[in-house]
Design an enzyme around this catalytic site. Structure first.
Site, mmCIF file in Angstrom:
data_model
loop_
_atom_site.group_PDB
_atom_site.id
_atom_site.type_symbol
_atom_site.label_atom_id
_atom_site.label_comp_id
_atom_site.label_asym_id
_atom_site.label_seq_id
_atom_site.Cartn_x
_atom_site.Cartn_y
_atom_site.Cartn_z
ATOM 1 N N GLY A 54 -35.521 4.044 4.760
ATOM 2 C CA GLY A 54 -34.447 4.904 4.266
ATOM 3 C C GLY A 54 -34.981 6.262 3.904
ATOM 4 O O GLY A 54 -36.194 6.441 3.752
ATOM 5 N N CYS A 81 -41.156 0.675 5.683
ATOM 6 C CA CYS A 81 -41.197 2.066 5.214
ATOM 7 C C CYS A 81 -40.740 2.157 3.757
ATOM 8 O O CYS A 81 -41.438 1.696 2.867
ATOM 9 C CB CYS A 81 -40.383 2.940 6.157
ATOM 10 N N TYR A 82 -39.556 2.695 3.481
ATOM 11 C CA TYR A 82 -39.088 2.781 2.095
ATOM 12 C C TYR A 82 -39.047 1.391 1.453
ATOM 13 O O TYR A 82 -39.427 1.212 0.291
ATOM 14 C CB TYR A 82 -37.693 3.415 2.070
ATOM 15 N N HIS A 165 -42.350 1.523 11.403
ATOM 16 C CA HIS A 165 -41.061 0.957 11.832
ATOM 17 C C HIS A 165 -41.213 0.065 13.066
ATOM 18 O O HIS A 165 -41.279 0.575 14.189
ATOM 19 C CB HIS A 165 -40.097 2.092 12.180
ATOM 20 N N GLU A 167 -38.904 -1.622 14.400
ATOM 21 C CA GLU A 167 -37.637 -1.621 15.160
ATOM 22 C C GLU A 167 -37.495 -0.418 16.078
ATOM 23 O O GLU A 167 -36.513 -0.302 16.820
ATOM 24 C CB GLU A 167 -36.448 -1.714 14.190
ATOM 25 N N SER A 218 -4.610 0.673 16.654
ATOM 26 C CA SER A 218 -4.759 2.131 16.652
ATOM 27 C C SER A 218 -4.805 2.698 18.054
ATOM 28 O O SER A 218 -4.710 3.895 18.248
ATOM 29 C CB SER A 218 -6.057 2.488 15.932
ATOM 30 N N GLY A 219 -5.015 1.826 19.040
ATOM 31 C CA GLY A 219 -5.224 2.329 20.393
ATOM 32 C C GLY A 219 -6.694 2.230 20.767
ATOM 33 O O GLY A 219 -7.067 2.391 21.921
ATOM 34 N N GLY A 220 -7.541 1.965 19.782
ATOM 35 C CA GLY A 220 -8.976 1.869 20.048
ATOM 36 C C GLY A 220 -9.421 0.433 20.292
ATOM 37 O O GLY A 220 -8.647 -0.508 20.115
ATOM 38 N N VAL A 221 -10.676 0.297 20.681
ATOM 39 C CA VAL A 221 -11.222 -1.013 21.022
ATOM 40 C C VAL A 221 -11.353 -1.899 19.766
ATOM 41 O O VAL A 221 -11.085 -3.096 19.821
ATOM 42 C CB VAL A 221 -12.621 -0.854 21.672
ATOM 43 N N ASP A 222 -11.745 -1.294 18.631
ATOM 44 C CA ASP A 222 -12.043 -2.099 17.448
ATOM 45 C C ASP A 222 -10.830 -2.887 16.962
ATOM 46 O O ASP A 222 -10.903 -4.101 16.755
ATOM 47 C CB ASP A 222 -12.559 -1.212 16.299
ATOM 48 N N SER A 223 -9.716 -2.191 16.782
ATOM 49 C CA SER A 223 -8.539 -2.912 16.267
ATOM 50 C C SER A 223 -8.026 -3.891 17.322
ATOM 51 O O SER A 223 -7.520 -4.966 16.986
ATOM 52 C CB SER A 223 -7.444 -1.950 15.816
ATOM 53 N N LYS A 356 -20.867 -1.406 17.684
ATOM 54 C CA LYS A 356 -19.871 -1.041 18.709
ATOM 55 C C LYS A 356 -20.128 -1.792 20.015
ATOM 56 O O LYS A 356 -19.195 -2.309 20.636
ATOM 57 C CB LYS A 356 -19.945 0.471 18.933
#
Ligand code: XMP
Length: 500
Positions: A54, A81-82, A165, A167, A218-223, A356
């Site tokens: 972080g 790290c942090y 790191h 990752e 909403s028109g988006g993929v998530d909803s 996503k």
């Protein structure tokens, strides 16, 4: 299911950490850094804990940065790290941690007997900040050191700290280190998109029972993906609502209805309130004021429409992992995802822990077609924040047409997969042009196309100039009221992706 929990200190690499663990079949969750021992126990089957990196500075006198009682759980812990500094501090180290970390590749020497470094050569390249520094620790074992920083890794039983790191791709054996940690945790590694879907549907059934859920599409993929998961779990006890704000993209309404009603046989109720939204936005130029008005009007319309549709116990939402981070770190509010505070339902968020890309994979498995899956991210306040200045019906039409030309050309060139987001902005610059013998002041359209992993950082897309020229020509020729097109070549940061 076995899990590894990541306590989130805000590193930009956390999404990559999450994805790498899941790619190795381990279900991982990103939780706030203050998460308590009890909360972790409640999650069941937590087999490992990672304290993430972080941007913070860990001073010696800083208050506790994690619930130190988690170390009593006897679960392997890895600090990065942090997170490593936080662990080191717990064990009594003096830490010199600095604010403006400069990351680079460094050669480190590791202790190959440490199980975290199984099958990794003694000298290896890692990615870390060169300035952070942890003094040697009493009572722990040094497992990695570098010529410039000294101790860069330690272990104490099943607790490990790495100043670098694993990752990040630049760490040569980073993936192997994470795999070794997974082994140390004894995780069974059965997490896949299919197992996620199966478990999520079971979990939703159990949580909701025969109660009713309303969800705003909403028109988006998530909803859409959240709706499909809920529909698989509770069938017609899910009601979907689409609020026509008049601020959507070209043809949005039809795209949604077609998918849901024709393909999935899920009825979508429409609250057609474009005029109301536009009326309230009249004369408003301040972007935050636009957001506020749109948000409040949305809540009002949503409530009114919901009351008409019956009684609901839950509000389904398509919140995903990045939204939680963006709002936490000062990103612009995702208003649709903030609805519950105002609306008073219990919240249900089926994709809250997904990235996503994972949401897209779930969508594919549930039968959403590729063109829908690859829809552009679209901000909740819609075209209102892509029109600089007052929003009017005419400006909305101009922007929609210009944006549709851009989208058509990008799709035709087959380069849509190369970009994270592409759209037009209607600037408030009116500049001179010639029409016949007359000078005429018309609008300027800005084109914004970016590449990005997750929207947190972004670069401008390096366009083929002939194609850009063609898009510009089409926009000025085909969209009335536009006589100039500019291309935005700024990165995020310092710019943002959107203009407002
Ligand atoms: P910025 O402009 O902050 O955008 O670089 C990052 C991502 O967030 C989206 N965005 C929003 N989404 N409500 C939303 O739901 C908003 O107010 C909002 N502002 C930005 C943006 O489209 C990009 O994908």
């Amino acid at each position: 299911m076995d899990k590894i929990v990541i306590l989130d200190y805000g590193s930009q690499y956390n999404e990559s950490l999450l994805v790498k663990l899941r790619d190795n079949g381990v279900y991982s969750l990103l939780l706030p850094k203050e998460t308590t021992k009890e909360k972790i126990e409640d999650l069941h089957h937590v087999k490992g804990i990672i304290l993430s990196g972080g941007p913070g500075v860990l001073e010696n006198d800083e208050a506790k940065v994690f619930d130190e009682r988690i170390l009593e759980l006897n679960i392997p812990v890895l600090g990065i790290c942090y997170g490593m500094e936080a662990l080191a501090k717990h064990y009594g180290a003096k830490i010199q941690s600095i604010k403006d970390r400069e990351y680079d590749k460094h050669v480190v020497r590791i202790n190959t007997n440490c199980p975290l470094f199984l099958d990794i050569p003694e000298e290896t390249v890692v990615y870390m900040s060169k300035n952070d520094h942890v003094d040697s620790l009493e009572g722990v074992e040094m497992i990695a050191e570098s010529a410039s920083s000294g101790l860069v890794g330690f272990s104490k039983g099943y607790t490990f700290g790495l100043l670098f790191h694993p990752e990040v791709a630049a760490t040569e054996f980073g993936e192997k280190i994470l795999q070794n940690f997974i082994k140390i945790c004894g995780c069974n590694g059965h997490w896949t998109i299919d197992s996620f879907i199966e478990n999520k549907i079971k979990g939703l059934k159990k949580e909701i029972g025969d109660k009713k859920v309303i969800l705003g599409l909403s028109g988006g993929v998530d909803s859409a993906v959240a709706a499909l998961l809920l529909h698989r779990a509770i069938g017609d006890n899910l009601t979907c609502l689409f609020v026509e704000t008049g601020l959507h993209r070209y043809n949005e309404y039809n795209v949604i209805i077609k998918r849901f009603e024709e393909h999935f046989n899920i009825k979508v109720h429409i609250a057609d309130e474009g005029e109301l939204f536009l009326g309230r936005l009249k004369g408003i130029v301040d972007p935050e004021e636009k957001r506020r008005i749109i948000s409040n009007t949305f809540v009002e319309v949503f409530k009114k429409a919901t009351e008409k549709l019956g009684h609901f116990d839950f509000l389904g939402q398509g919140t995903l992992y990045t939204d939680i981070r963006e709002s936490k770190w000062g990103g612009k509010s995702k208003v649709i995802k903030d609805l519950p505070e105002d609306i008073g339902f219990k919240i249900i968020e089926p994709i809250r822990q997904l990235t996503k890309d994972e949401v897209r994979s779930v969508g594919r498995r549930l039968g959403l077609d590729e063109s829908f899956i690859k829809r552009q991210p679209f901000p909740f306040p819609g075209l209102a924040i892509r029109i600089i200045g007052e929003v009017t019906l005419i400006k909305l039409e101009v922007l929609r047409e210009a944006n549709e030309i851009l989208s058509q050309e990008i799709r035709r060139a087959g380069i849509n997969d190369e970009m994270y987001q592409y759209f037009c902005v209607l600037t408030n610059i009116d500049s001179v042009g010639v029409e016949g013998n007359n000078k005429i002041y018309y609008h300027t359209i800005a084109i914004r196309c970016v590449t990005s992993l997750n929207g947190i950082n972004a670069d401008f897309y390096h366009f083929n100039m002939d194609l850009l020229g063609r898009i510009s020509r089409r926009i000025v020729n085909e969209v009335a009221g536009v006589n100039r097109v500019v291309y935005d070549i700024t990165t995020k940061p310092p710019s943002t992706i959107e203009y407002q």
